[in-house]
Design an enzyme around this catalytic site. Structure first.
Site, short mmCIF file in Angstrom:
data_model
loop_
_atom_site.label_atom_id
_atom_site.label_comp_id
_atom_site.label_asym_id
_atom_site.label_seq_id
_atom_site.Cartn_x
_atom_site.Cartn_y
_atom_site.Cartn_z
N TYR A 32 0.86 -1.18 0.00
CA TYR A 32 0.00 0.00 0.00
C TYR A 32 0.90 1.24 0.00
O TYR A 32 0.82 2.10 0.87
CB TYR A 32 -0.97 -0.01 1.19
CG TYR A 32 -2.30 0.62 0.82
CD1 TYR A 32 -3.18 -0.05 -0.03
CD2 TYR A 32 -2.66 1.88 1.27
CE1 TYR A 32 -4.38 0.53 -0.42
CE2 TYR A 32 -3.85 2.47 0.88
CZ TYR A 32 -4.71 1.77 0.04
OH TYR A 32 -5.90 2.35 -0.34
N HIS A 37 7.44 5.36 1.11
CA HIS A 37 8.10 4.18 0.54
C HIS A 37 8.88 4.57 -0.73
O HIS A 37 10.00 4.12 -0.96
CB HIS A 37 7.07 3.11 0.16
CG HIS A 37 6.21 2.64 1.28
ND1 HIS A 37 4.90 3.02 1.43
CD2 HIS A 37 6.47 1.79 2.31
CE1 HIS A 37 4.38 2.43 2.49
NE2 HIS A 37 5.31 1.69 3.05
N LYS A 184 3.23 10.41 6.47
CA LYS A 184 2.52 9.49 5.57
C LYS A 184 2.58 8.08 6.13
O LYS A 184 3.61 7.65 6.66
CB LYS A 184 3.18 9.51 4.19
CG LYS A 184 2.84 10.78 3.44
CD LYS A 184 3.25 10.73 1.99
CE LYS A 184 3.00 12.06 1.33
NZ LYS A 184 1.72 12.14 0.62
N SER A 185 1.46 7.38 6.05
CA SER A 185 1.39 6.02 6.55
C SER A 185 0.27 5.28 5.83
O SER A 185 -0.78 5.87 5.54
CB SER A 185 1.08 6.04 8.06
OG SER A 185 0.68 4.75 8.49
N ARG A 187 -1.56 3.30 7.17
CA ARG A 187 -2.66 3.25 8.14
C ARG A 187 -3.49 4.54 8.16
O ARG A 187 -4.57 4.54 8.76
CB ARG A 187 -2.13 2.94 9.54
CG ARG A 187 -1.64 1.51 9.69
CD ARG A 187 -1.34 1.15 11.13
NE ARG A 187 -1.20 -0.29 11.31
CZ ARG A 187 -0.03 -0.94 11.38
NH1 ARG A 187 1.11 -0.27 11.31
NH2 ARG A 187 0.01 -2.24 11.53
P1 AMP Z 1 5.76 -0.32 6.06
O1 AMP Z 1 5.22 -0.67 4.72
O2 AMP Z 1 4.86 0.56 6.87
O3 AMP Z 1 6.28 -1.53 6.81
O4 AMP Z 1 7.04 0.58 5.79
C1 AMP Z 1 8.10 0.12 4.99
C2 AMP Z 1 9.25 1.07 5.13
O5 AMP Z 1 8.85 2.37 4.70
C3 AMP Z 1 9.73 1.23 6.59
O6 AMP Z 1 11.15 1.28 6.60
C4 AMP Z 1 9.12 2.53 7.00
O7 AMP Z 1 9.85 3.20 8.00
C5 AMP Z 1 9.17 3.32 5.70
N1 AMP Z 1 8.17 4.41 5.75
C6 AMP Z 1 6.85 4.29 5.97
N2 AMP Z 1 6.26 5.51 6.00
C7 AMP Z 1 7.25 6.41 5.80
C8 AMP Z 1 7.29 7.84 5.72
N3 AMP Z 1 6.20 8.59 5.88
N4 AMP Z 1 8.48 8.43 5.49
C9 AMP Z 1 9.61 7.67 5.34
N5 AMP Z 1 9.64 6.33 5.39
C10 AMP Z 1 8.48 5.71 5.63
#
Ligand code: AMP
Length: 284
Positions: A32, A37, A184-185, A187
């Site tokens: 997502y 990312h 950004k997330s 979630r």
């Molecule tokens: P996730 O898909 O949430 O497991 O995140 C995968 C990678 O993307 C992890 O290393 C997170 O820290 C990084 N990430 C997620 N959101 C952000 C963001 N807003 N800014 C920078 N890196 C991010």
């Protein structure tokens, strides 16, 4: 760009690159994908000849009451983002490919994980360490990229790589934010319109806490208290934690000095548990 779902296919591809003398960058994700990312993938593309992105919602890092089933997924859109950012390969395994029936080996940590998110998510970091270790063994990257958005995760992975003599470099990348400041997330999609409006209080409190320290405040309790007051000033937030810790140990500190991490986790509207943070070096 190829999309593969088995360990054997990743190994075949990466072995060919290595035979050709190419360096390999790796970005582990749960999919997502958004601009956060994307920034990791672009950094990896800049610094390596070939980049692998994994998209795997890792069941092992979710607790029994957490959002594993509802975690958002959109492989088609993710593939487009990866391709446009310059990735060469997506590894998108099913859980059975990663954990067969007899699976019983784990990577656990005693220390950095007994704080912050490790307290409210007791199985989380064991799941993260185990899957990241597996992914490193599958992809064999020269460099792997992690966001500072998950600052404790970044510290934990760096420590694991050091402790277990893993032969790769871990690169941290800055937090990417929405226009109003919200980190950004994936979630964030859980938030209703009203919760989304209120969620901006997380980044506001982060910016305020950082400014207090920049302006000379060295009493951690005062910074934490001001941040908590700000977060509690809106109705839909429920604080999990607001902490200031030494970034190398994740232990709470009273006086702000050295390399610090100020991290928060807040439940917004009962819809999403969101995190944010800032890191700073204070030398006076
Ligand atoms: P996730 O898909 O949430 O497991 O995140 C995968 C990678 O993307 C992890 O290393 C997170 O820290 C990084 N990430 C997620 N959101 C952000 C963001 N807003 N800014 C920078 N890196 C991010």
């Amino acid at each position: 760009m190829k999309i593969v779902s088995t360990v054997a296919e990743v190994r075949k591809e990466v072995n060919e690159w290595k035979k050709a003398g190419l360096s390999v960058g790796f970005v582990p994700t749960m999919g997502y994908l958004h601009e956060g990312h994307e920034s990791l993938i672009k950094k990896a593309v800049e610094q390596n000849d070939a980049v692998v992105v994994s998209i795997f919602v890792n069941p092992m890092q979710f607790g029994p009451t957490e959002d594993l089933a509802s975690y958002p997924r959109d492989l088609e859109k993710d593939a487009e983002l990866c391709e446009n950012a310059g990735a060469k390969l997506i590894f998108h395994p099913e859980p059975e490919e990663m954990y067969d029936e007899g699976f019983c080996s784990y990577v656990d940590m005693n220390g950095l994980t007994n704080a912050l998110c490790g307290l409210s998510r007791p199985v989380h970091f064991r799941g993260v360490c185990t899957v990241v270790n597996k992914l490193f063994n599958i992809v064999k990257p020269d460099r792997a990229y992690f966001g500072e958005k998950d600052a404790q995760q970044l510290a934990v992975v760096k420590r694991m790589v050091k402790d277990l003599n893993m032969d790769l470099e871990i690169i941290g990348c800055p937090i990417i934010r929405e226009a109003d400041g919200l980190a950004k997330s994936s979630r964030n999609t859980y938030l209703s319109a009203e919760s989304r409006k209120q969620a901006v209080i997380l980044s506001k409190s982060i910016f305020m806490g950082k400014k207090m320290i920049e302006d000379g405040e060295r009493d951690a309790a005062k910074v934490i208290s001001a941040m908590k007051d700000m977060i509690n000033s809106v109705s839909l937030t429920e604080i999990d934690y607001v902490e200031i810790v030494d970034v190398n140990t994740m232990k709470s500190i009273d006086t702000i000095k050295g390399d610090i991490l100020c991290a928060i986790a807040v439940n917004v509207g009962g819809e999403a548990r969101l995190i944010d943070n800032f890191m700073m070096t204070v030398n006076d």
